[in-house]
Design a protein around this motif. Sequence first.
Motif, PDB file in Angstrom:
ATOM      1  N   UNK A  96       0.689  -1.080   0.322  1.00 51.86           N
ATOM      2  CA  UNK A  96       0.121  -0.537  -0.018  1.00 51.86           C
ATOM      3  C   UNK A  96       0.516   1.282   0.786  1.00 51.86           C
ATOM      4  N   UNK A  97       0.634   1.798  -1.263  1.00 54.47           N
ATOM      5  CA  UNK A  97       1.829   2.898  -1.034  1.00 54.47           C
ATOM      6  C   UNK A  97       0.819   4.298  -1.510  1.00 54.47           C
ATOM      7  N   UNK A  98       1.418   5.592  -1.385  1.00 57.66           N
ATOM      8  CA  UNK A  98       0.498   6.176  -1.972  1.00 57.66           C
ATOM      9  C   UNK A  98       1.098   7.639  -2.105  1.00 57.66           C
ATOM     10  N   UNK A  99       1.327   8.557  -2.643  1.00 61.33           N
ATOM     11  CA  UNK A  99       1.360  10.548  -3.338  1.00 61.33           C
ATOM     12  C   UNK A  99       1.617  10.621  -2.303  1.00 61.33           C
ATOM     13  N   UNK A 100       2.298  11.836  -1.672  1.00 64.39           N
ATOM     14  CA  UNK A 100       1.825  12.240  -0.206  1.00 64.39           C
ATOM     15  C   UNK A 100       2.850  14.113  -0.663  1.00 64.39           C
ATOM     16  N   UNK A 101       4.320  14.326  -1.168  1.00 65.57           N
ATOM     17  CA  UNK A 101       4.602  15.409  -2.110  1.00 65.57           C
ATOM     18  C   UNK A 101       5.682  14.915  -3.273  1.00 65.57           C
ATOM     19  N   UNK A 102       5.915  16.638  -3.000  1.00 62.40           N
ATOM     20  CA  UNK A 102       6.556  16.896  -4.566  1.00 62.40           C
ATOM     21  C   UNK A 102       7.286  17.807  -4.067  1.00 62.40           C
ATOM     22  N   UNK A 103       8.625  17.183  -4.254  1.00 61.02           N
ATOM     23  CA  UNK A 103       9.610  18.935  -3.967  1.00 61.02           C
ATOM     24  C   UNK A 103      10.619  19.192  -5.591  1.00 61.02           C
ATOM     25  N   UNK A 104      10.949  20.136  -5.466  1.00 57.84           N
ATOM     26  CA  UNK A 104      11.916  20.403  -6.356  1.00 57.84           C
ATOM     27  C   UNK A 104      13.419  20.999  -5.976  1.00 57.84           C
ATOM     28  N   UNK A 105      14.387  20.474  -6.219  1.00 61.45           N
ATOM     29  CA  UNK A 105      15.504  21.031  -5.693  1.00 61.45           C
ATOM     30  C   UNK A 105      16.568  21.456  -6.517  1.00 61.45           C
ATOM     31  N   UNK A 106      17.317  23.056  -6.207  1.00 57.51           N
ATOM     32  CA  UNK A 106      18.224  23.071  -7.657  1.00 57.51           C
ATOM     33  C   UNK A 106      19.331  23.965  -6.096  1.00 57.51           C
ATOM     34  N   UNK A 114      16.148  18.362  -9.935  1.00 54.36           N
ATOM     35  CA  UNK A 114      15.394  17.695  -9.531  1.00 54.36           C
ATOM     36  C   UNK A 114      14.163  17.989  -9.113  1.00 54.36           C
ATOM     37  N   UNK A 115      12.893  17.196  -9.795  1.00 51.91           N
ATOM     38  CA  UNK A 115      12.181  16.922  -9.475  1.00 51.91           C
ATOM     39  C   UNK A 115      11.697  15.238  -8.698  1.00 51.91           C
ATOM     40  N   UNK A 116      11.194  15.754  -7.695  1.00 49.97           N
ATOM     41  CA  UNK A 116      11.389  14.132  -6.157  1.00 49.97           C
ATOM     42  C   UNK A 116       9.778  14.213  -6.279  1.00 49.97           C
ATOM     43  N   UNK A 117       9.337  12.766  -6.173  1.00 44.69           N
ATOM     44  CA  UNK A 117       8.059  12.215  -6.182  1.00 44.69           C
ATOM     45  C   UNK A 117       8.314  11.770  -4.353  1.00 44.69           C
ATOM     46  N   UNK A 118       7.664  12.071  -3.421  1.00 46.85           N
ATOM     47  CA  UNK A 118       7.577  11.815  -2.424  1.00 46.85           C
ATOM     48  C   UNK A 118       6.803  11.210  -2.450  1.00 46.85           C
ATOM     49  N   UNK A 208      -1.310  21.297  -0.365  1.00 51.88           N
ATOM     50  CA  UNK A 208      -1.074  21.402  -1.744  1.00 51.88           C
ATOM     51  C   UNK A 208      -1.964  20.449  -2.283  1.00 51.88           C
ATOM     52  N   UNK A 209      -3.044  19.859  -3.302  1.00 52.83           N
ATOM     53  CA  UNK A 209      -2.502  18.619  -4.119  1.00 52.83           C
ATOM     54  C   UNK A 209      -2.291  18.589  -4.900  1.00 52.83           C
ATOM     55  N   UNK A 210      -1.853  17.396  -5.107  1.00 59.07           N
ATOM     56  CA  UNK A 210      -1.259  16.840  -5.265  1.00 59.07           C
ATOM     57  C   UNK A 210      -2.165  16.840  -6.996  1.00 59.07           C
ATOM     58  N   UNK A 211      -3.083  16.625  -7.091  1.00 57.30           N
ATOM     59  CA  UNK A 211      -4.224  15.814  -8.074  1.00 57.30           C
ATOM     60  C   UNK A 211      -3.908  16.367  -9.802  1.00 57.30           C
ATOM     61  N   UNK A 212      -3.090  18.183  -9.106  1.00 58.35           N
ATOM     62  CA  UNK A 212      -3.419  19.146 -10.012  1.00 58.35           C
ATOM     63  C   UNK A 212      -2.158  19.390 -10.853  1.00 58.35           C
ATOM     64  N   UNK A 213      -1.084  18.725 -10.554  1.00 62.52           N
ATOM     65  CA  UNK A 213       0.106  18.653 -10.597  1.00 62.52           C
ATOM     66  C   UNK A 213       0.315  17.193 -11.608  1.00 62.52           C
ATOM     67  N   UNK A 214       1.143  17.624 -12.926  1.00 61.72           N
ATOM     68  CA  UNK A 214       1.605  16.096 -13.646  1.00 61.72           C
ATOM     69  C   UNK A 214       2.374  16.149 -13.392  1.00 61.72           C
ATOM     70  N   UNK A 215       2.709  14.808 -13.691  1.00 59.08           N
ATOM     71  CA  UNK A 215       3.226  13.951 -13.333  1.00 59.08           C
ATOM     72  C   UNK A 215       4.728  14.143 -13.881  1.00 59.08           C
TER      73      UNK A 215
END
Length: 215
Positions: A96-106, A114-118, A208-215
């Motif tokens: 059982x795995x669920x998406x919970x965050x999206x982080x960008x590192x420069x 870096x586009x990191x899917x958490x 933020x909701x992650x639904x609005x962000x493209x993969x």
Amino acid sequence: MDQFASLLAPGSIGSVHTEGPSNSLHLPWLTTSSVKQYTLVFPIITGENKICLGLKKRGFGVGRYNGFGGKVEPGETVLDAAKRELLEEANITAIKISSCGRMYFAFENSPVLMDVHVYRIEEWEQEPEETEEMLPKWHSTLPAAQAESVFLPSIPFDNMWPDDELWFPLFLAKKSFVGRVDFNKPVDGEKNSKMEDGPMRKWWFAEASLDSMKA
Ligand SMILES: Nc1nc2c([nH]c(=O)n2[C@H]2C[C@H](O)[C@@H](COP(=O)(O)OP(=O)(O)OP(=O)(O)O)O2)c(=O)[nH]1
């Protein structure tokens, strides 16, 4: 402004939870010319207030505790990459795995954003075990004083990426989040100058909701 301008502005996605530091808000965000996808997965037992963090044994982020993850390989979905890295680094199979965050590192010394899917994972097969890359260790998500009473260390923020302390409150509260951190070059002679990253230059995090962000 570069082609990732839409990811630069605090508040462009969701309501800002935190941004800073106050003396650097006037600085421009770093310019990047390409984006690379990464995954980052945290095994959690919510009912027992436990999280498994791995001590990175080599490469990028060596010596720090983190979740399990890495680069998305060509032809792979982000979710498949998350599961593969989890198996490679902690020897567990996600159920059982669920998406919970999206982080960008420069980083000041890199052109790559870096586009990191958490992800959080709450059910898996096998127990986390040491691999060539990571040494997994259970921690309590409770504050230090309470963690002692359950005989587990609390989350070791002093030995993690410096931004983690800023977004973990959203993550632990099960709120989905988006954010960005820019790192300056390491300062010569600084204790952590063997790391690719120097001090945090500026950051923002939003719920933020992650639904609005493209993969
Ligand atoms: N918690 C946290 N994780 C971060 C930060 N910055 C950052 O790159 N990460 C994560 C994203 C990835 O999961 C991981 C970097 O991936 P990696 O370089 O180890 O990727 P990899 O396993 O494919 O690399 P390799 O060693 O096999 O070549 O570090 C940060 O500031 N905080």
